[in-house]
Motif scaffolding. Sequence first.
Motif, PDB file in Angstrom:
ATOM      1  N   ALA A  42       0.834  -1.205   0.000  1.00 45.81           N
ATOM      2  CA  ALA A  42       0.000   0.000   0.000  1.00 45.81           C
ATOM      3  C   ALA A  42       0.869   1.256   0.000  1.00 45.81           C
ATOM      4  O   ALA A  42       0.587   2.211  -0.734  1.00 45.81           O
ATOM      5  CB  ALA A  42      -0.933  -0.006   1.212  1.00 45.81           C
ATOM      6  N   ALA A  43       1.923   1.274   0.816  1.00 46.39           N
ATOM      7  CA  ALA A  43       2.811   2.434   0.865  1.00 46.39           C
ATOM      8  C   ALA A  43       3.496   2.652  -0.479  1.00 46.39           C
ATOM      9  O   ALA A  43       3.635   3.795  -0.939  1.00 46.39           O
ATOM     10  CB  ALA A  43       3.850   2.256   1.975  1.00 46.39           C
ATOM     11  N   ASN A  44       3.922   1.570  -1.134  1.00 46.37           N
ATOM     12  CA  ASN A  44       4.537   1.688  -2.454  1.00 46.37           C
ATOM     13  C   ASN A  44       3.535   2.192  -3.489  1.00 46.37           C
ATOM     14  O   ASN A  44       3.877   3.021  -4.342  1.00 46.37           O
ATOM     15  CB  ASN A  44       5.132   0.351  -2.895  1.00 46.37           C
ATOM     16  CG  ASN A  44       6.484   0.119  -2.299  1.00 46.37           C
ATOM     17  OD1 ASN A  44       7.407   0.879  -2.552  1.00 46.37           O
ATOM     18  ND2 ASN A  44       6.614  -0.905  -1.485  1.00 46.37           N
ATOM     19  N   THR A  45       2.320   1.698  -3.429  1.00 46.09           N
ATOM     20  CA  THR A  45       1.288   2.145  -4.362  1.00 46.09           C
ATOM     21  C   THR A  45       1.017   3.638  -4.185  1.00 46.09           C
ATOM     22  O   THR A  45       0.900   4.382  -5.163  1.00 46.09           O
ATOM     23  CB  THR A  45      -0.012   1.334  -4.160  1.00 46.09           C
ATOM     24  OG1 THR A  45       0.277  -0.054  -4.319  1.00 46.09           O
ATOM     25  CG2 THR A  45      -1.080   1.738  -5.165  1.00 46.09           C
ATOM     26  N   LEU A  46       0.942   4.081  -2.931  1.00 41.63           N
ATOM     27  CA  LEU A  46       0.740   5.505  -2.666  1.00 41.63           C
ATOM     28  C   LEU A  46       1.897   6.340  -3.220  1.00 41.63           C
ATOM     29  O   LEU A  46       1.676   7.406  -3.815  1.00 41.63           O
ATOM     30  CB  LEU A  46       0.602   5.750  -1.162  1.00 41.63           C
ATOM     31  CG  LEU A  46      -0.729   5.333  -0.543  1.00 41.63           C
ATOM     32  CD1 LEU A  46      -0.641   5.382   0.977  1.00 41.63           C
ATOM     33  CD2 LEU A  46      -1.854   6.208  -1.056  1.00 41.63           C
ATOM     34  N   ALA A  47       3.116   5.859  -3.030  1.00 40.02           N
ATOM     35  CA  ALA A  47       4.284   6.584  -3.543  1.00 40.02           C
ATOM     36  C   ALA A  47       4.225   6.703  -5.062  1.00 40.02           C
ATOM     37  O   ALA A  47       4.518   7.764  -5.633  1.00 40.02           O
ATOM     38  CB  ALA A  47       5.569   5.891  -3.103  1.00 40.02           C
ATOM     39  N   ILE A  48       3.832   5.631  -5.732  1.00 38.01           N
ATOM     40  CA  ILE A  48       3.719   5.643  -7.195  1.00 38.01           C
ATOM     41  C   ILE A  48       2.641   6.631  -7.636  1.00 38.01           C
ATOM     42  O   ILE A  48       2.826   7.410  -8.574  1.00 38.01           O
ATOM     43  CB  ILE A  48       3.427   4.228  -7.731  1.00 38.01           C
ATOM     44  CG1 ILE A  48       4.653   3.338  -7.551  1.00 38.01           C
ATOM     45  CG2 ILE A  48       2.975   4.267  -9.188  1.00 38.01           C
ATOM     46  CD1 ILE A  48       4.377   1.849  -7.756  1.00 38.01           C
ATOM     47  N   GLU A  49       1.498   6.597  -6.947  1.00 39.46           N
ATOM     48  CA  GLU A  49       0.390   7.481  -7.316  1.00 39.46           C
ATOM     49  C   GLU A  49       0.744   8.951  -7.119  1.00 39.46           C
ATOM     50  O   GLU A  49       0.261   9.811  -7.849  1.00 39.46           O
ATOM     51  CB  GLU A  49      -0.850   7.122  -6.497  1.00 39.46           C
ATOM     52  CG  GLU A  49      -1.462   5.791  -6.891  1.00 39.46           C
ATOM     53  CD  GLU A  49      -2.555   5.328  -5.931  1.00 39.46           C
ATOM     54  OE1 GLU A  49      -2.793   5.993  -4.890  1.00 39.46           O
ATOM     55  OE2 GLU A  49      -3.167   4.291  -6.219  1.00 39.46           O
ATOM     56  N   GLU A  50       1.569   9.258  -6.145  1.00 46.07           N
ATOM     57  CA  GLU A  50       1.902  10.649  -5.836  1.00 46.07           C
ATOM     58  C   GLU A  50       3.140  11.149  -6.580  1.00 46.07           C
ATOM     59  O   GLU A  50       3.403  12.346  -6.594  1.00 46.07           O
ATOM     60  CB  GLU A  50       2.090  10.804  -4.320  1.00 46.07           C
ATOM     61  CG  GLU A  50       0.790  10.582  -3.563  1.00 46.07           C
ATOM     62  CD  GLU A  50       0.962  10.568  -2.056  1.00 46.07           C
ATOM     63  OE1 GLU A  50       2.074  10.861  -1.567  1.00 46.07           O
ATOM     64  OE2 GLU A  50      -0.024  10.261  -1.369  1.00 46.07           O
ATOM     65  N   TYR A  51       3.868  10.257  -7.227  1.00 45.28           N
ATOM     66  CA  TYR A  51       5.094  10.638  -7.923  1.00 45.28           C
ATOM     67  C   TYR A  51       4.768  11.448  -9.168  1.00 45.28           C
ATOM     68  O   TYR A  51       3.889  11.091  -9.954  1.00 45.28           O
ATOM     69  CB  TYR A  51       5.886   9.385  -8.306  1.00 45.28           C
ATOM     70  CG  TYR A  51       7.149   9.696  -9.067  1.00 45.28           C
ATOM     71  CD1 TYR A  51       8.255  10.234  -8.423  1.00 45.28           C
ATOM     72  CD2 TYR A  51       7.239   9.462 -10.433  1.00 45.28           C
ATOM     73  CE1 TYR A  51       9.422  10.538  -9.109  1.00 45.28           C
ATOM     74  CE2 TYR A  51       8.399   9.756 -11.135  1.00 45.28           C
ATOM     75  CZ  TYR A  51       9.477  10.287 -10.472  1.00 45.28           C
ATOM     76  OH  TYR A  51      10.632  10.588 -11.156  1.00 45.28           O
ATOM     77  N   GLN A  52       5.472  12.539  -9.352  1.00 44.20           N
ATOM     78  CA  GLN A  52       5.320  13.378 -10.545  1.00 44.20           C
ATOM     79  C   GLN A  52       6.595  13.275 -11.377  1.00 44.20           C
ATOM     80  O   GLN A  52       7.615  13.865 -11.022  1.00 44.20           O
ATOM     81  CB  GLN A  52       5.066  14.836 -10.139  1.00 44.20           C
ATOM     82  CG  GLN A  52       3.772  15.056  -9.398  1.00 44.20           C
ATOM     83  CD  GLN A  52       2.563  14.805 -10.279  1.00 44.20           C
ATOM     84  OE1 GLN A  52       2.537  15.196 -11.444  1.00 44.20           O
ATOM     85  NE2 GLN A  52       1.573  14.132  -9.737  1.00 44.20           N
ATOM     86  N   ALA A  53       6.529  12.521 -12.462  1.00 46.06           N
ATOM     87  CA  ALA A  53       7.704  12.344 -13.314  1.00 46.06           C
ATOM     88  C   ALA A  53       8.049  13.646 -14.021  1.00 46.06           C
ATOM     89  O   ALA A  53       7.161  14.394 -14.449  1.00 46.06           O
ATOM     90  CB  ALA A  53       7.437  11.249 -14.347  1.00 46.06           C
ATOM     91  N   GLN A  54       9.334  13.917 -14.146  1.00 49.27           N
ATOM     92  CA  GLN A  54       9.824  15.107 -14.837  1.00 49.27           C
ATOM     93  C   GLN A  54      10.252  14.710 -16.256  1.00 49.27           C
ATOM     94  O   GLN A  54      10.679  13.577 -16.486  1.00 49.27           O
ATOM     95  CB  GLN A  54      11.013  15.695 -14.084  1.00 49.27           C
ATOM     96  CG  GLN A  54      10.669  16.120 -12.656  1.00 49.27           C
ATOM     97  CD  GLN A  54       9.564  17.159 -12.613  1.00 49.27           C
ATOM     98  OE1 GLN A  54       9.638  18.162 -13.303  1.00 49.27           O
ATOM     99  NE2 GLN A  54       8.528  16.910 -11.817  1.00 49.27           N
ATOM    100  N   PRO A  55      10.170  15.626 -17.210  1.00 52.92           N
ATOM    101  CA  PRO A  55      10.588  15.307 -18.581  1.00 52.92           C
ATOM    102  C   PRO A  55      12.051  14.860 -18.635  1.00 52.92           C
ATOM    103  O   PRO A  55      12.892  15.373 -17.908  1.00 52.92           O
ATOM    104  CB  PRO A  55      10.400  16.625 -19.333  1.00 52.92           C
ATOM    105  CG  PRO A  55       9.364  17.353 -18.547  1.00 52.92           C
ATOM    106  CD  PRO A  55       9.619  16.971 -17.108  1.00 52.92           C
ATOM    107  N   TYR A  56      12.315  13.902 -19.507  1.00 51.88           N
ATOM    108  CA  TYR A  56      13.655  13.385 -19.749  1.00 51.88           C
ATOM    109  C   TYR A  56      14.076  13.835 -21.145  1.00 51.88           C
ATOM    110  O   TYR A  56      13.354  13.600 -22.117  1.00 51.88           O
ATOM    111  CB  TYR A  56      13.649  11.861 -19.632  1.00 51.88           C
ATOM    112  CG  TYR A  56      14.955  11.221 -20.026  1.00 51.88           C
ATOM    113  CD1 TYR A  56      16.098  11.397 -19.257  1.00 51.88           C
ATOM    114  CD2 TYR A  56      15.043  10.445 -21.177  1.00 51.88           C
ATOM    115  CE1 TYR A  56      17.301  10.815 -19.622  1.00 51.88           C
ATOM    116  CE2 TYR A  56      16.237   9.853 -21.550  1.00 51.88           C
ATOM    117  CZ  TYR A  56      17.357  10.042 -20.775  1.00 51.88           C
ATOM    118  OH  TYR A  56      18.545   9.473 -21.130  1.00 51.88           O
ATOM    119  N   ALA A  57      15.240  14.484 -21.246  1.00 50.39           N
ATOM    120  CA  ALA A  57      15.669  15.089 -22.512  1.00 50.39           C
ATOM    121  C   ALA A  57      16.071  14.054 -23.563  1.00 50.39           C
ATOM    122  O   ALA A  57      15.966  14.309 -24.760  1.00 50.39           O
ATOM    123  CB  ALA A  57      16.829  16.048 -22.264  1.00 50.39           C
ATOM    124  N   GLY A  58      16.549  12.889 -23.142  1.00 50.51           N
ATOM    125  CA  GLY A  58      16.994  11.873 -24.086  1.00 50.51           C
ATOM    126  C   GLY A  58      15.838  11.078 -24.665  1.00 50.51           C
ATOM    127  O   GLY A  58      14.704  11.156 -24.205  1.00 50.51           O
TER     128      GLY A  58
END
Length: 133
Positions: A52-68
């Motif tokens: 559950a804690a991992n799922t919450l972390a995934i849901e709240e993560y905001q990925a940043q653009p990757y230039a490559g």
Amino acid sequence: MHLHLLRRRGLGYLRSAVASRMETIQNTLEKQRVKRLGLGGAGDPSVSQFVAANTLAIEEYQAQPYAGAITIFRAQESVFDTAETIENGLGWRPVAAGGFKMEDVPGGHLSMLQRPFVSTLAERLATTLDQVR
């Protein structure tokens, strides 16, 4: 989609779909508990608390653009991928600032990581890494 999978896989699919739904409900309840109470307490967290804690972390993560440029390995047996989803890089387009290419590999979402399909994935991954080097 469920009817298609039921016809293809039989009653075993129905059992797994019900079990999956029950896991989702349990995970939702556990996420609410972890949000409310955290992972604290005596001893280590339970497996369900950890998930559950991992799922919450995934849901709240905001990925940043990757230039490559990125390479996406897509499971050929993925029945849920629409043309629009594939065009969007399975959701990776917003972070793939350098563009992306998609490679279909045999197997399903998890079975592509198992024999006999994993050898094809390993070959394609090795080729991609060699090109980058």
